[in-house]
Structure formats: structure tokens, C-alpha cells
Scaffold this motif. Sequence first.
Motif, PDB file in Angstrom:
ATOM      1  N   GLU A 241      46.574  93.189  40.626  1.00  0.00           N
ATOM      2  CA  GLU A 241      47.557  92.198  41.061  1.00  0.00           C
ATOM      3  C   GLU A 241      47.046  90.768  40.980  1.00  0.00           C
ATOM      4  O   GLU A 241      47.787  89.855  40.625  1.00  0.00           O
ATOM      5  CB  GLU A 241      47.986  92.516  42.500  1.00  0.00           C
ATOM      6  CG  GLU A 241      49.117  91.657  43.012  1.00  0.00           C
ATOM      7  CD  GLU A 241      49.661  92.181  44.329  1.00  0.00           C
ATOM      8  OE1 GLU A 241      50.692  91.664  44.775  1.00  0.00           O
ATOM      9  OE2 GLU A 241      49.053  93.103  44.898  1.00  0.00           O
ATOM     10  N   ASP A 242      45.784  90.532  41.298  1.00  0.00           N
ATOM     11  CA  ASP A 242      45.234  89.177  41.292  1.00  0.00           C
ATOM     12  C   ASP A 242      44.430  88.866  40.032  1.00  0.00           C
ATOM     13  O   ASP A 242      43.660  87.898  40.006  1.00  0.00           O
ATOM     14  CB  ASP A 242      44.344  88.971  42.522  1.00  0.00           C
ATOM     15  CG  ASP A 242      45.139  89.040  43.811  1.00  0.00           C
ATOM     16  OD1 ASP A 242      46.300  88.582  43.820  1.00  0.00           O
ATOM     17  OD2 ASP A 242      44.608  89.563  44.823  1.00  0.00           O
TER      18      ASP A 242
ATOM     19  N   HIS B 144      48.393  91.180  36.506  1.00  0.00           N
ATOM     20  CA  HIS B 144      49.079  91.061  37.798  1.00  0.00           C
ATOM     21  C   HIS B 144      49.903  92.311  38.137  1.00  0.00           C
ATOM     22  O   HIS B 144      51.054  92.208  38.557  1.00  0.00           O
ATOM     23  CB  HIS B 144      49.996  89.835  37.807  1.00  0.00           C
ATOM     24  CG  HIS B 144      49.269  88.524  37.710  1.00  0.00           C
ATOM     25  ND1 HIS B 144      48.347  88.098  38.643  1.00  0.00           N
ATOM     26  CD2 HIS B 144      49.338  87.543  36.762  1.00  0.00           C
ATOM     27  CE1 HIS B 144      47.891  86.912  38.293  1.00  0.00           C
ATOM     28  NE2 HIS B 144      48.457  86.556  37.159  1.00  0.00           N
ATOM     29  N   THR B 145      49.315  93.484  37.955  1.00  0.00           N
ATOM     30  CA  THR B 145      50.037  94.728  38.242  1.00  0.00           C
ATOM     31  C   THR B 145      49.571  95.295  39.582  1.00  0.00           C
ATOM     32  O   THR B 145      48.429  95.760  39.697  1.00  0.00           O
ATOM     33  CB  THR B 145      49.801  95.768  37.134  1.00  0.00           C
ATOM     34  OG1 THR B 145      50.237  95.235  35.876  1.00  0.00           O
ATOM     35  CG2 THR B 145      50.583  97.042  37.422  1.00  0.00           C
ATOM     36  N   PRO B 146      50.419  95.310  40.607  1.00  0.00           N
ATOM     37  CA  PRO B 146      50.030  95.900  41.889  1.00  0.00           C
ATOM     38  C   PRO B 146      49.692  97.380  41.725  1.00  0.00           C
ATOM     39  O   PRO B 146      50.285  98.082  40.894  1.00  0.00           O
ATOM     40  CB  PRO B 146      51.276  95.709  42.760  1.00  0.00           C
ATOM     41  CG  PRO B 146      52.018  94.569  42.129  1.00  0.00           C
ATOM     42  CD  PRO B 146      51.761  94.694  40.650  1.00  0.00           C
TER      43      PRO B 146
ATOM     44  N   GLU C  71      39.104  97.469  44.178  1.00  0.00           N
ATOM     45  CA  GLU C  71      40.240  97.653  43.268  1.00  0.00           C
ATOM     46  C   GLU C  71      40.367  99.112  42.847  1.00  0.00           C
ATOM     47  O   GLU C  71      41.477  99.650  42.737  1.00  0.00           O
ATOM     48  CB  GLU C  71      40.079  96.762  42.040  1.00  0.00           C
ATOM     49  CG  GLU C  71      40.109  95.269  42.308  1.00  0.00           C
ATOM     50  CD  GLU C  71      41.479  94.749  42.728  1.00  0.00           C
ATOM     51  OE1 GLU C  71      42.422  95.552  42.844  1.00  0.00           O
ATOM     52  OE2 GLU C  71      41.601  93.536  42.957  1.00  0.00           O
TER      53      GLU C  71
END
Length: 288
Positions: free
Chosen positions: A171-172, A199-201, A233
Motif C-alpha cells: 500500500e505504501d 499501492h496495493t493494500p 509487509e
Amino acid sequence: MRNALSPKELARAIGVSESSLKRWVDEGVIAATRTSGGHRRIPRNVALAFARERGYPLLRPDLLGLDEALAVPGGEAAAGSLHAALLEGRAAEARRLVVARFVAGESVAALIDDHMAPAMRAIGELWQHDEAGIFIEHRAVDICTRILDRLRDLLPEPPAEAPLAVGGAPEDDPYTLPSLMAATVLAAEGWRTMNLGAHTPAQVLARAAADQQARLVWLALSVMAGPRGVVRETEEALGALDAAGSRAPLVVGGPACRESGRRPPEPGRFADAMAELAGLARGLKPHA
């Protein structure tokens, strides 16, 4: 762009007899279609894959619409040439260097590990010394993205029953290129891919993997986000996959792993290079 060739054209392109090509088509060695008049037609990407796998030199790349596939220097000279082309924004030359080596038989994983990734690492360090390095890096990313799209276009289309791999960056994490590299390598190994990009949660990645019945999930880490970034992560992705009901193995890699010296915790799998990702994909891919 040539999308299909006759046996005569492919025979001329790789230096074999037309009768041999027709026999190979009729025996199913080379997949082909038939025109309404019954003439054999060989898709360009199938023809290229056949030449690469069998080691036939492409004597007439123009017959496949590959005028760019010219002889290039080998080894370190080629890597240096790609770095110079990317550094100076010479997009056509950079594409020619990569495509020519692909046509000559080099794997997508090796092209990335030995040429593209080292060149981009060197360019990525420029911003520390000159603010112009930022636009140079962004321009190089754009060129590499177009090169990977070109390679993807040259690969055989995976069948509908081929296993699916889903992946992206956390995500970040704003970096798009490492995940695109992973998707291209997996496509070269015969997988269908769904690249969710930057940016994929973790929950989105896991939901896609579960809904699409993915057989492999990749996570490309470029941002360290603290000393436990890689571990955190990975654990978040593993937890999300478990909650979504996906049992697909998670493969983690990228610059953050290399720079931090940390490996993802089990049961996450670690791919230190694209060649390792390709090897894992081959091991996970079901065999007919």
C-alpha cells in the motif's frame, strides 16, 4: 507488425526447408491455424518461441516484424550499453538491445537480472548527487516499462487453463517497475498474470488471489519502511491471504529485501532474483 507467417516465411527466417516446416506443423510440433483456403499460418509469437527453444538463429528478423533484432555485444558490454541508453534516454536503442538478446535466446529473467536491474540500480543512485537524477530515473522507468510490454507482446499467449499468479507492491510502495518485472517473468514461464501494481493494500491483494483462485502470489518490496519493513509487509500479506481463504504460496522479493538484508518470514518464500522467481514458478506449475 507481422502477426502470422506462412511455413515458407518461417523457413526463410530460421534457415530450414519449407517442407520441414510444413511437416512440423502437420505433426503438431509447431502450433498453427488454417486460413479459409486451408493454408497454414503460424502466429508470430509461436514462431519466435519455437526458434528460441530449438536454438535456431533468426536470420531474417524482418519476416517476423523484428527489424530491431540485430546483433548486439555480449556480456558486460551489453549491460553497459543498456545503462548508457537508459541514462541518456535513447529509448529505441535500449529496446533494440533487450529485444535482440531475447530473440537470440536469453530468458526474460536473465535479461532483467543481468541487464535491466543493474542499469536501473545505478540510475536510481543518481538523485543522491544531482537533482536531475530524478527525471533521469523516471524517464528510464518509462523506457523499461515499454520494453517489458514489448517482450510481453512477443511471448506466446498462455492457455485459458494456465495457472494464475496475482501480485503487486504494498500500500505504501509507489514503485511500479519491480512488480511489472515479476509479472513479465511469470508470463514467460507460461502463467496467466494479474499485476495489481503499486499501492496495493494487503486485503485487496488477498481478495484478488482468493476470488481468482490464484496459484501464486507475489509481493514486490521496494520501500523498506523501517528495520522490520520486509517482515511486517510479509506478515500482513500472509494474514490477509489466510483470512481471505487463499492457500496460494506468497513469493516476496525486491530491492527492499536486498538493501535491508532481511528475508520474509515463513511460510513466505523468498526470491532474491528473477531467475529464482522463474524457478519457483516452474516448480509450482502443474504439468500436463
